[in-house]
Design a protein around this motif. Structure first.
Motif, PDB file in Angstrom:
ATOM      1  N   MET A   1       0.650  -1.338   0.058  1.00  0.00           N
ATOM      2  CA  MET A   1      -0.106   0.108  -0.110  1.00  0.00           C
ATOM      3  C   MET A   1       0.813   1.215  -0.047  1.00  0.00           C
ATOM      4  SD  MET A   1      -3.422   0.199   2.307  1.00  0.00           S
ATOM      5  CE  MET A   1      -3.314  -1.270   2.959  1.00  0.00           C
ATOM      6  N   GLU A   2       0.634   2.223  -0.873  1.00  0.00           N
ATOM      7  CA  GLU A   2       1.650   3.425  -0.912  1.00  0.00           C
ATOM      8  C   GLU A   2       1.207   4.180   0.321  1.00  0.00           C
ATOM      9  OE1 GLU A   2       0.034   7.090  -2.777  1.00  0.00           O
ATOM     10  OE2 GLU A   2      -1.567   5.451  -3.740  1.00  0.00           O
ATOM     11  N   LYS A   3       2.198   5.038   0.694  1.00  0.00           N
ATOM     12  CA  LYS A   3       2.206   5.630   1.900  1.00  0.00           C
ATOM     13  C   LYS A   3       1.217   6.944   1.691  1.00  0.00           C
ATOM     14  CE  LYS A   3       5.105   8.228   4.903  1.00  0.00           C
ATOM     15  NZ  LYS A   3       5.923   7.677   6.143  1.00  0.00           N
ATOM     16  N   ARG A   4       0.161   7.041   2.739  1.00  0.00           N
ATOM     17  CA  ARG A   4      -0.622   8.237   2.820  1.00  0.00           C
ATOM     18  C   ARG A   4      -0.177   9.162   3.732  1.00  0.00           C
ATOM     19  NH1 ARG A   4      -5.158   4.837   3.958  1.00  0.00           N
ATOM     20  NH2 ARG A   4      -6.205   4.276   2.041  1.00  0.00           N
ATOM     21  N   ARG A   5       0.285  10.384   3.125  1.00  0.00           N
ATOM     22  CA  ARG A   5       0.765  11.603   3.985  1.00  0.00           C
ATOM     23  C   ARG A   5      -0.826  11.984   4.846  1.00  0.00           C
ATOM     24  NH1 ARG A   5       3.562  16.447   1.048  1.00  0.00           N
ATOM     25  NH2 ARG A   5       3.873  16.959   3.350  1.00  0.00           N
ATOM     26  N   PRO A   6      -0.547  12.174   6.306  1.00  0.00           N
ATOM     27  CA  PRO A   6      -1.586  12.562   6.785  1.00  0.00           C
ATOM     28  C   PRO A   6      -1.650  14.082   7.415  1.00  0.00           C
ATOM     29  CG  PRO A   6      -0.007  11.648   8.287  1.00  0.00           C
ATOM     30  CD  PRO A   6       0.511  11.899   7.054  1.00  0.00           C
ATOM     31  N   ILE A   7      -2.767  14.482   7.796  1.00  0.00           N
ATOM     32  CA  ILE A   7      -2.799  15.635   8.822  1.00  0.00           C
ATOM     33  C   ILE A   7      -2.590  15.028   9.987  1.00  0.00           C
ATOM     34  CG2 ILE A   7      -4.148  17.340   9.762  1.00  0.00           C
ATOM     35  CD1 ILE A   7      -3.315  18.580   7.148  1.00  0.00           C
ATOM     36  N   LEU A  27     -12.891  15.554   4.872  1.00  0.00           N
ATOM     37  CA  LEU A  27     -12.727  16.422   3.669  1.00  0.00           C
ATOM     38  C   LEU A  27     -11.694  15.529   2.704  1.00  0.00           C
ATOM     39  CD1 LEU A  27     -11.337  19.486   5.937  1.00  0.00           C
ATOM     40  CD2 LEU A  27     -13.362  19.235   4.405  1.00  0.00           C
ATOM     41  N   GLY A  28     -11.569  14.343   2.973  1.00  0.00           N
ATOM     42  CA  GLY A  28     -11.194  13.323   1.934  1.00  0.00           C
ATOM     43  C   GLY A  28      -9.420  13.522   2.217  1.00  0.00           C
ATOM     44  N   TYR A  49       1.291  16.561   6.202  1.00  0.00           N
ATOM     45  CA  TYR A  49       0.993  17.947   5.514  1.00  0.00           C
ATOM     46  C   TYR A  49       1.006  19.114   6.416  1.00  0.00           C
ATOM     47  CZ  TYR A  49      -0.573  15.450   1.222  1.00  0.00           C
ATOM     48  OH  TYR A  49      -0.767  14.604  -0.091  1.00  0.00           O
ATOM     49  N   GLY A  50       0.294  18.739   7.660  1.00  0.00           N
ATOM     50  CA  GLY A  50       0.167  19.888   8.607  1.00  0.00           C
ATOM     51  C   GLY A  50      -0.064  19.208  10.069  1.00  0.00           C
ATOM     52  N   LEU A  51      -0.133  20.015  10.781  1.00  0.00           N
ATOM     53  CA  LEU A  51      -0.281  19.504  12.233  1.00  0.00           C
ATOM     54  C   LEU A  51      -1.643  20.282  12.688  1.00  0.00           C
ATOM     55  CD1 LEU A  51       3.204  19.791  13.923  1.00  0.00           C
ATOM     56  CD2 LEU A  51       2.073  17.812  12.736  1.00  0.00           C
ATOM     57  N   ILE A  52      -2.429  19.532  13.453  1.00  0.00           N
ATOM     58  CA  ILE A  52      -3.491  20.553  14.328  1.00  0.00           C
ATOM     59  C   ILE A  52      -3.164  20.192  15.909  1.00  0.00           C
ATOM     60  CG2 ILE A  52      -5.973  20.567  14.591  1.00  0.00           C
ATOM     61  CD1 ILE A  52      -6.536  19.924  11.576  1.00  0.00           C
ATOM     62  N   PHE A  53      -3.045  21.164  16.501  1.00  0.00           N
ATOM     63  CA  PHE A  53      -3.136  20.919  17.860  1.00  0.00           C
ATOM     64  C   PHE A  53      -4.412  21.065  18.437  1.00  0.00           C
ATOM     65  CE2 PHE A  53       1.347  23.348  18.679  1.00  0.00           C
ATOM     66  CZ  PHE A  53       1.985  22.304  17.821  1.00  0.00           C
ATOM     67  N   SER A  54      -4.677  20.230  19.165  1.00  0.00           N
ATOM     68  CA  SER A  54      -5.944  19.887  19.731  1.00  0.00           C
ATOM     69  C   SER A  54      -6.274  20.921  21.046  1.00  0.00           C
ATOM     70  CB  SER A  54      -6.418  18.756  20.369  1.00  0.00           C
ATOM     71  OG  SER A  54      -5.948  18.246  21.577  1.00  0.00           O
ATOM     72  N   GLY A  55      -7.523  20.731  21.547  1.00  0.00           N
ATOM     73  CA  GLY A  55      -7.772  21.737  22.806  1.00  0.00           C
ATOM     74  C   GLY A  55      -7.271  20.746  23.913  1.00  0.00           C
ATOM     75  N   GLN A 194      -3.167  16.836  -0.394  1.00  0.00           N
ATOM     76  CA  GLN A 194      -3.922  16.142  -1.685  1.00  0.00           C
ATOM     77  C   GLN A 194      -5.114  15.358  -1.324  1.00  0.00           C
ATOM     78  OE1 GLN A 194      -2.594  16.367  -5.121  1.00  0.00           O
ATOM     79  NE2 GLN A 194      -1.681  18.124  -4.231  1.00  0.00           N
ATOM     80  N   ARG A 195      -6.098  14.991  -1.791  1.00  0.00           N
ATOM     81  CA  ARG A 195      -6.960  14.175  -1.270  1.00  0.00           C
ATOM     82  C   ARG A 195      -6.557  12.654  -1.505  1.00  0.00           C
ATOM     83  NH1 ARG A 195     -12.271  16.278  -1.758  1.00  0.00           N
ATOM     84  NH2 ARG A 195     -13.105  14.403  -1.342  1.00  0.00           N
ATOM     85  N   ASN A 196      -6.651  11.887  -0.392  1.00  0.00           N
ATOM     86  CA  ASN A 196      -6.258  10.640  -0.450  1.00  0.00           C
ATOM     87  C   ASN A 196      -6.846   9.668   0.588  1.00  0.00           C
ATOM     88  OD1 ASN A 196      -5.484  11.476   2.272  1.00  0.00           O
ATOM     89  ND2 ASN A 196      -3.348  11.429   1.988  1.00  0.00           N
ATOM     90  N   TRP A 197      -8.354  10.106   0.884  1.00  0.00           N
ATOM     91  CA  TRP A 197      -8.887   9.307   1.818  1.00  0.00           C
ATOM     92  C   TRP A 197     -10.471   9.099   1.569  1.00  0.00           C
ATOM     93  CZ3 TRP A 197      -8.661   5.675   5.252  1.00  0.00           C
ATOM     94  CH2 TRP A 197      -9.705   5.481   6.201  1.00  0.00           C
ATOM     95  N   GLU A 198     -10.981   7.848   1.546  1.00  0.00           N
ATOM     96  CA  GLU A 198     -12.469   7.794   1.089  1.00  0.00           C
ATOM     97  C   GLU A 198     -12.927   6.416   1.899  1.00  0.00           C
ATOM     98  OE1 GLU A 198     -13.893   6.524  -2.898  1.00  0.00           O
ATOM     99  OE2 GLU A 198     -12.010   7.364  -3.239  1.00  0.00           O
TER     100      GLU A 198
END
Ligand code: XMP
Length: 511
Positions: A1-7, A27-28, A49-55, A194-198
């Motif tokens: 399986m190819e590597k999926r870059r995550p957020i 969001l895909g 692709y990016g980081l989201i810091f949670s609450g 890039q879209r990489n999830w469904e």
């Protein structure tokens, strides 16, 4: 399986952390959660692709507050901080965070002060959902304020060059009007993902994974007839066929006619099913018990006992299938750093005792994601659109002692409410609706005679995941009709009230 870059969602202990990850998946774009002290090397290796810091529940200035390694800001990866996440950014990059003299919970009006790609396609003013006590007082160098609310002058901050953003509110909850768009602007606009999830991928991967995990063993499942356990069973049935064995245990705390309906539904899906009537045992054990947690525990324990007895009959059973969803995990404090709110009986206890391994294909997901999977698996709409029903059933909708008489009253009132909702075309618009029997009596007058009878509370909420909810604005005429029918048709009820609490601060169920 190819590597999926995550957020990557960096978890600081928020109740909403998985919700953020799931919004990104919607969001895909693939998304994963990492703990706040994950080494930078591991983060880099995932090529996010990016980081989201949670609450999170902490204060940045408190001793021992969770703070990521400072090098995280030098990775060159875009960052979005949400609530506590925003405060982390402000604090670590040299700004000031202080305790606010006014806490801000619930809806607030956000005003955009400066145009930016994060607001692309959005109006200059909209509603957002706040839940915080601390606030940013001084910005770090290189940051500017892009939007404010009445109580949060720095509600959106950014260092555009460094692609670091902070929101004081929660874009992941449905009550933030353009939450999804804001996240999309971050994920696509700022991070260039890039879209990489469904969902289709998820089903295929899970079926494969289930086959591998289970091997030649048997899987047993306790079905409730609800969406989660039904979809989970159909998925596993697809993977391993008749090596799955399903049990439906009637604990006597079901709604009117529910057992028959569920049995019909499950058989129509071809699932290998056994129905067990254990209602008298449950009611006996619940006699005289009033405490909500105690009731939950009794139902949970008894359920395990009955199920264990039945499941022992299945030779070669090694796995227990559960339709556990993420909110069940987080609200039972299965997540490090989250507070325990209620004991959910479908998590914990059972497998250790039965010496079974757990199969929980939806542990990372939310109800509407499971509904989508169900749709893709061809499960009929009537089953998928059923409102959620708690494991402990009517035991937690009868405040106080569960008796046959109380069950009978509640069942009939609930039936009227649901019947009217369906008639009016409202049932499918609502996340969950039900009646609750209160442990108080109230005075009334019927045909010139003073009455002193029970009170029914009606609850209808709008939600997409059960983590947050708002009360549904039912038309007055509709409520009037339901009230009339309940008082006229259900002996023993003398008053009907409508619950207008949101979650938070209240929960959906009353117990
Ligand atoms: P609360 O009351 O915690 O409910 O806001 C959130 C959602 O979870 C359901 N719920 C349960 N589901 N076992 C379950 O399987 C339980 O013990 C339980 N308690 C609450 C509730 O109906 C709502 O959909």
């Amino acid at each position: 399986m190819e590597k999926r870059r995550p957020i990557l969602v960096v978890n600081f202990g928020s109740q909403y952390v998985q919700l953020i990850a799931r919004r990104v998946r919607e969001l895909g774009v693939y998304s994963e959660i990492v703990h706040w002290d994950t080494p930078l090397e591991d983060i880099k290796a995932k090529e996010p692709y990016g980081l989201i810091f949670s609450g999170g529940p902490a204060s940045v200035y408190a001793k021992g507050a969770p703070l990521p390694p400072k090098g995280i800001y030098s990775l060159g990866v875009p960052i979005l901080g949400i609530c506590y996440g925003l405060q982390v950014i402000a604090h670590q990059l040299g700004g000031a965070v202080v305790k606010s003299d006014r806490q801000e919970y619930g809806r607030a009006r956000l005003r955009v002060l400066k145009e930016d790609r994060i607001f692309e396609g959005l109006p200059r003013e909209f509603d957002v959902w706040m839940s915080h006590a601390d606030k940013v007082e001084r910005l770090p160098e290189g940051f500017e304020t892009l939007a404010s609310s009445e109580n949060s002058p720095h509600a959106v901050i950014a260092s555009k060059d460094r692609k670091i953003y902070g929101f004081q509110f929660h874009p992941e909850v449905v009550h933030t009007t353009f939450g999804k768009e804001l996240l999309a602007n971050f994920v696509y606009g700022v991070c260039g993902a890039q879209r990489n999830w469904e969902m289709g991928n998820f089903i295929e991967e899970k079926i494969e994974e289930i086959r591998e995990t289970v091997g030649n063993a048997r899987v047993i499942a306790a079905l409730s007839g609800g969406v989660d356990s039904t979809v989970a069973s159909v998925l596993v049935y697809r993977a391993i066929g008749d090596r799955l064995r399903c049990f439906f245990i009637d604990h006597g705390l079901l709604r009117l006619g529910e057992r028959e309906e569920v049995e019909k539904n499950l058989r129509s899906l071809g699932l290998p099913l056994e129905v067990v009537d254990a209602s008298s045992l449950f009611l006996e054990r619940l006699r005289g018990v009033e405490d909500p947690e105690e009731k939950r525990k009794i139902v949970g324990r008894t359920f395990i006992e009955v199920f264990e007895r039945e499941a022992k009959k299945v030779e070669g059973a090694e796995f227990l299938l559960q339709g556990t969803l993420y909110p069940d995990v987080v609200e039972s404090a299965g997540i490090k750093g989250s507070a325990k709110i209620k004991t959910h009986h479908n998590v914990g206890g059972l497998p250790e005792k039965m010496n079974l391994k757990l199969l929980e294909p939806f542990r990372q997901l939310f109800k509407d994601e499971v509904r989508e999977i169900g749709k893709l698996l061809g499960i009929p709409k009537e089953i998928l659109l059923r409102h959620p029903f708690p494991g402990p059933g009517l035991a937690i909708r009868i405040l106080g002692e569960v008796t046959k008489e109380n069950l009978d009253i509640l069942r009939r009132a609930d039936r009227i409410f649901i019947e009217e909702l369906k008639k009016e075309g409202l049932y499918e618009k609502i996340w969950q609706a039900f009646a609750v029997l209160l442990p108080v009596k109230s005075v009334g007058v019927m045909g010139d005679v003073r009455t002193y009878e029970k009170v029914i509370a009606l609850r209808a909420v709008h939600s997409t995941d059960g983590m947050t909810a708002d009360w549904y604005r039912l038309p007055y005429d509709f409520l009037d009709r339901v009230m009339r029918r309940i008082i006229n048709e259900v002996r023993g009820v003398g008053r009907v009230v409508y619950d207008v609490s949101s979650k938070p601060p209240s929960t959906i169920e009353w117990e």
